[in-house]
Design an enzyme around this catalytic site. Structure first.
Site, short mmCIF file in Angstrom:
data_model
loop_
_atom_site.label_atom_id
_atom_site.label_comp_id
_atom_site.label_asym_id
_atom_site.label_seq_id
_atom_site.Cartn_x
_atom_site.Cartn_y
_atom_site.Cartn_z
N ARG A 167 59.42 58.21 -21.23
CA ARG A 167 60.47 58.65 -20.31
C ARG A 167 61.16 59.90 -20.84
O ARG A 167 61.49 60.00 -22.02
CB ARG A 167 61.50 57.55 -20.10
CG ARG A 167 62.60 57.95 -19.13
CD ARG A 167 63.43 56.78 -18.69
NE ARG A 167 64.56 57.21 -17.88
CZ ARG A 167 65.42 56.38 -17.32
NH1 ARG A 167 65.29 55.08 -17.48
NH2 ARG A 167 66.42 56.84 -16.61
N ARG A 176 59.96 57.18 -13.15
CA ARG A 176 60.07 56.94 -14.58
C ARG A 176 59.06 55.88 -15.02
O ARG A 176 58.81 54.91 -14.30
CB ARG A 176 61.48 56.51 -14.95
CG ARG A 176 61.95 55.27 -14.24
CD ARG A 176 63.44 55.18 -14.12
NE ARG A 176 63.96 56.28 -13.33
CZ ARG A 176 65.26 56.59 -13.24
NH1 ARG A 176 66.15 55.89 -13.88
NH2 ARG A 176 65.66 57.59 -12.50
N ASP A 179 62.33 51.83 -17.12
CA ASP A 179 63.77 51.82 -16.90
C ASP A 179 64.28 50.48 -17.38
O ASP A 179 63.83 49.42 -16.91
CB ASP A 179 64.07 52.01 -15.41
CG ASP A 179 65.54 52.30 -15.14
OD1 ASP A 179 66.22 52.78 -16.05
OD2 ASP A 179 65.99 52.04 -14.02
N ASP A 181 67.89 48.48 -17.98
CA ASP A 181 69.33 48.51 -17.73
C ASP A 181 69.97 47.20 -18.14
O ASP A 181 69.45 46.12 -17.82
CB ASP A 181 69.61 48.75 -16.24
CG ASP A 181 69.21 50.14 -15.78
OD1 ASP A 181 69.43 51.09 -16.55
OD2 ASP A 181 68.68 50.27 -14.67
#
Length: 203
Positions: A167, A176, A179, A181
């Site tokens: 990334r 991407r 990811d 989170d």
């Protein structure tokens, strides 16, 4: 701290922590690790204790230094830190390359790190992109884990995995390879320029 009820009820040594091993670990650690700040040493020792004696839920480390370089009269200087295991939920996503492989590799890497215990992973589901719709669909999932990292340490660690997957800095809604989170971290609420917990998409 740990749940001591089992040892208290059984009165068996194997149900307790071997404090001789704890003492030996601390002694060896102090000899091998030379750092400038007591805060750094205390935090590193706390993490070492948690990741070695994983039955511990939290530890408090206090380090005293009788001759710190401070130009005032004092008896000693001490630093005390408490570290523990925390529950975090991590959303995973990928829409470039081997989507499932990107996510699986990150989970394997975290699971191989002593600061993490993978508790459960969800099934994957496919979602359409939003924000920038002219890109491939995302493969998404969720990971429940235990960590002795602080929220900001966890954020930094997840960014390492994103970079490993290739990334690079793109637009907010762009494609991407990975990811990661932080959705929840215990019941903590954080809202600053670097980190928002619960995650903004959850509120």
């Amino acid at each position: 701290g740990r749940d001591t009820s089992k040892a208290a009820n059984s009165d068996e040594l194997e149900d307790s922590i071997d404090y001789g091993k704890v003492t030996q670990l601390i002694s060896t650690f102090m000899i091998k690790n030379q750092v400038n700040l007591l805060e750094t040493l205390a935090n590193q020792l706390a993490v070492e204790l948690l990741t070695t004696f994983t039955e511990c839920r939290n530890v408090t480390v206090e380090i005293r230094k009788p001759n710190a370089p401070i130009p005032v009269t004092f008896q000693d200087v001490a630093i005390k830190v408490t570290r523990g295991w925390h529950t975090a939920y991590i959303a995973t996503g990928s829409n470039m390359g081997d989507r499932e492989g990107n996510i699986e590799n990150a989970i394997l890497n975290l699971g191989a790190d002593t600061k993490f215990k993978i508790i459960k992973t969800s099934n994957y589901y496919e979602t359409k992109p939003y924000g920038e719709e002219n890109q491939d669909n995302f493969l998404n999932g969720m990971v429940k884990l235990k960590t002795c990292c602080t929220p900001y340490e966890l954020l930094d660690r997840l960014k390492v995995e994103e970079r490993r997957a290739g990334r690079v800095k793109t637009s907010k809604w762009g494609p991407r390879p990975l990811d990661l989170d932080i959705i929840y971290y215990d019941d903590i609420i954080i809202d600053d320029e670097n980190l928002t917990i619960p995650h903004g998409d959850m509120v």
